[in-house]
Design a protein around this motif. Sequence first.
Motif, PDB file in Angstrom:
ATOM      1  N   LEU A 148       0.817  -1.213   0.000  1.00  0.00           N
ATOM      2  CA  LEU A 148       0.000   0.000   0.000  1.00  0.00           C
ATOM      3  C   LEU A 148       0.852   1.265   0.000  1.00  0.00           C
ATOM      4  O   LEU A 148       0.581   2.232   0.718  1.00  0.00           O
ATOM      5  CB  LEU A 148      -0.972   0.005   1.187  1.00  0.00           C
ATOM      6  N   SER A 202      -0.546 -11.919  -6.516  1.00  0.00           N
ATOM      7  CA  SER A 202      -0.851 -10.509  -6.256  1.00  0.00           C
ATOM      8  C   SER A 202      -1.021  -9.711  -7.542  1.00  0.00           C
ATOM      9  O   SER A 202      -1.285  -8.514  -7.503  1.00  0.00           O
ATOM     10  CB  SER A 202       0.261  -9.879  -5.416  1.00  0.00           C
ATOM     11  N   VAL A 331      -6.346  -8.324   9.262  1.00  0.00           N
ATOM     12  CA  VAL A 331      -6.612  -9.446   8.353  1.00  0.00           C
ATOM     13  C   VAL A 331      -6.976 -10.697   9.150  1.00  0.00           C
ATOM     14  O   VAL A 331      -7.870 -11.465   8.755  1.00  0.00           O
ATOM     15  CB  VAL A 331      -5.394  -9.700   7.453  1.00  0.00           C
ATOM     16  N   LEU A 360      -8.648  -1.585   6.414  1.00  0.00           N
ATOM     17  CA  LEU A 360      -8.692  -2.515   5.281  1.00  0.00           C
ATOM     18  C   LEU A 360      -9.447  -1.922   4.085  1.00  0.00           C
ATOM     19  O   LEU A 360      -9.939  -2.652   3.233  1.00  0.00           O
ATOM     20  CB  LEU A 360      -9.349  -3.836   5.706  1.00  0.00           C
ATOM     21  N   TYR A 363      -8.247  -3.263   0.777  1.00  0.00           N
ATOM     22  CA  TYR A 363      -8.015  -4.714   0.766  1.00  0.00           C
ATOM     23  C   TYR A 363      -9.176  -5.414   0.075  1.00  0.00           C
ATOM     24  O   TYR A 363     -10.326  -5.339   0.524  1.00  0.00           O
ATOM     25  CB  TYR A 363      -7.853  -5.213   2.200  1.00  0.00           C
ATOM     26  N   HIS A 365     -10.192  -8.544  -0.138  1.00  0.00           N
ATOM     27  CA  HIS A 365     -10.963  -9.553   0.581  1.00  0.00           C
ATOM     28  C   HIS A 365     -11.910  -8.942   1.611  1.00  0.00           C
ATOM     29  O   HIS A 365     -12.972  -9.509   1.889  1.00  0.00           O
ATOM     30  CB  HIS A 365     -10.018 -10.555   1.257  1.00  0.00           C
TER      31      HIS A 365
END
Length: 414
Positions: A148, A202, A331, A360, A363, A365
Amino acid sequence: MSDLAWIDAALKSARPQAVAALLRYFRDLDQAEEAFQEACLRALKHWPQQGPPRDPAGWLIFVGRNAALDDVRRRQRQVTLPEDDILADDEDAETTQAERLDSSHYRDDILRLLFICCHPDLPATQQIALALRIISGLSVAEIARAFLVSDAAMEQRITRAKRRIAESGQQFATPGAADRAERLGAVAAMIYLLFNEGYAASGGEAHIRLPLCEEAIRLARLLLRLFPAEPEIMGLTALLLLQHARAKARLDVDGAIVLMEDQDRTLWDAALIDEGCALLDKVMRHHRTGPYQVQAAIAALHNRAKRPDDTDWAQIERLYATLERLTPSPVVTLNRAVAVSKAQGPEAALALIAPLAEPLSGYFHFHGVRGALLLLVDRADEAREAFDRAIALARTPAEAAHIRLNLDRLQKNG
């Protein structure tokens, strides 16, 4: 498979071994990468006509080393090389020599490189970034996205790490016993990250890169031979085996993601599950709980369930709570929320992840899980917004396609 597709797969698979061996020859990270890139260019030129060599890594090592020798001599940085036949420029001769290169000469170079990347003079973030760049072959942009940060900031971080290693005067050989023990935790983390990059890429077109998973497992086993009484190395090895056991069931024939509850469990590798569970049973007798052991225990509970309904979600939730105490992380809390949703219901899970919205926010997910939970409580508009955000953050086409299926269901039901 097209020429470019199989060549790309072969080059990605061979990269860790090839770069690690070239680093041993030239003792310069930039030189090793440049030599590998030159070898890749030659592979793109010659492999479509000649077919793949028996040992792609050996071919790339030999050709990359050959191509870089003049530059190395100009810089006066070459080291004494193993005795070889006279190096020829003829491409057919290069191929013949490369075919005869004994893979035993470089089979442990990657582990050596991992210890080098985990040099104690480097901050942990630089260790991880350097290993992902040099060993996994991720682009600077892909690593920056994982951390990030901007591409420029990550480029500087990797450059500083290389410079620091060069200035340290470190010998490019496997560290002694004391240094190995000091760096063990960092090396284990690198192996874990290498596996994760194969387990869920990724970036790029492929969602799963099996060669990286297999290489991470090989390294974990090698590390376990070096430290046979270290519980966390046992736990790490067990975790990787148990996760990899489900590889064949994780994508369908079209390359779409199949969630664990929908997977064909007959495709799971029983031998890997048995090996991983045996290691886990052994490590539990040490009574020295660590994060890898807890994650392995979670994976074992999933793998031992004959059917999705047999999964002990309450125990999995308790294990995630333990993991939260050992390694607090948003996470980990998100993963715990999935277990909470199964054991206590989606409302409890939504309450658990509510504080994670900010940490997050970028993120993938998080938004995927949140969208799925919102669907379960009939908050369709919020679910659609979460899924749209997840698609925007998807790292691979398979991730984006999986979320689009949820959006399609929303539209049909709306």
